[in-house]
Design an enzyme around this catalytic site. Structure first.
Site, PDB file in Angstrom:
ATOM      1  N   ASP A  82      16.157   2.362  70.204  1.00  0.00           N
ATOM      2  CA  ASP A  82      17.598   2.128  70.275  1.00  0.00           C
ATOM      3  C   ASP A  82      18.266   3.481  70.480  1.00  0.00           C
ATOM      4  OD1 ASP A  82      17.413  -0.629  69.859  1.00  0.00           O
ATOM      5  OD2 ASP A  82      17.493  -0.414  67.687  1.00  0.00           O
ATOM      6  N   ASP A 124      19.037  -5.281  74.086  1.00  0.00           N
ATOM      7  CA  ASP A 124      19.874  -5.961  73.084  1.00  0.00           C
ATOM      8  C   ASP A 124      21.167  -6.461  73.709  1.00  0.00           C
ATOM      9  OD1 ASP A 124      17.941  -5.298  71.185  1.00  0.00           O
ATOM     10  OD2 ASP A 124      19.006  -3.482  70.563  1.00  0.00           O
TER      11      ASP A 124
END
Length: 168
Positions: free
Chosen positions: A128, A146
């Site tokens: 991330d 995501d």
């Protein structure tokens, strides 16, 4: 018209949705490689007053859920992503000719699931790197996969609430 000609066109359209998924996966993986190369071990970069670039190894699910489960979460989430991806491909095959909005949503969800699955299989965590915040309130870091899952889910929900005769 030849019978084979009729079946080719829908197959190409289905492959178009799979191609969209593939393109999103490529963008996701390229951005994660860039994050790995330029952000790993570096301080957070303030890009905008509400946006930061930062490197995070997410060993759990969304928002780091179950990240401290002792390693078994890797197998659970990898298996879940693989099964969900297979289910989504079948669902996409069944709906793409009659429901474009749902097909777009499923293609995006598929891309996100595959993008994060690649990370789990390659690194045993998901990379991330996008962090949104307002003053001292931070949203958990996320990535392109995501975002694809989120936008795809929104399209699926919108499709669900469209009357059957009005679906796109």
């Amino acid at each position: 018209m030849k019978k084979g000609h009729k079946t080719q066109k829908p197959t190409l359209k289905f492959l178009g949705y799979i191609g969209i998924s593939g393109l999103i996966v490529i963008v996701d993986q390229v951005t994660k490689k860039a994050a790995q190369e330029y952000l790993w071990g570096q301080p957070t970069i303030e890009a905008l007053p509400v946006l930061q670039w930062t490197w995070v190894a997410n060993r759990g699910a969304a928002f780091g859920f179950l990240s401290d489960a002792g390693g078994l979460q890797h197998y659970f989430f990898s298996t879940l992503a693989a099964l969900a991806s297979a289910f989504i491909v079948v669902w996409l095959w069944r709906c793409f000719t009659v429901n474009r909005l749902l097909a777009w949503g499923l293609a995006m969800i598929l891309a996100g699931a595959l993008g994060n699955l690649i990370d789990r299989l390659q690194y045993r965590y998901v990379i991330d790197f996008i962090s949104l915040h307002y003053q001292d309130m931070y949203f958990p870091a996320f990535n392109i996969a995501d975002m694809a899952i989120t936008f795809g889910a929104v399209l699926v929900i919108i499709d669900y609430f469209c009357p059957p005769g009005k679906r796109l």
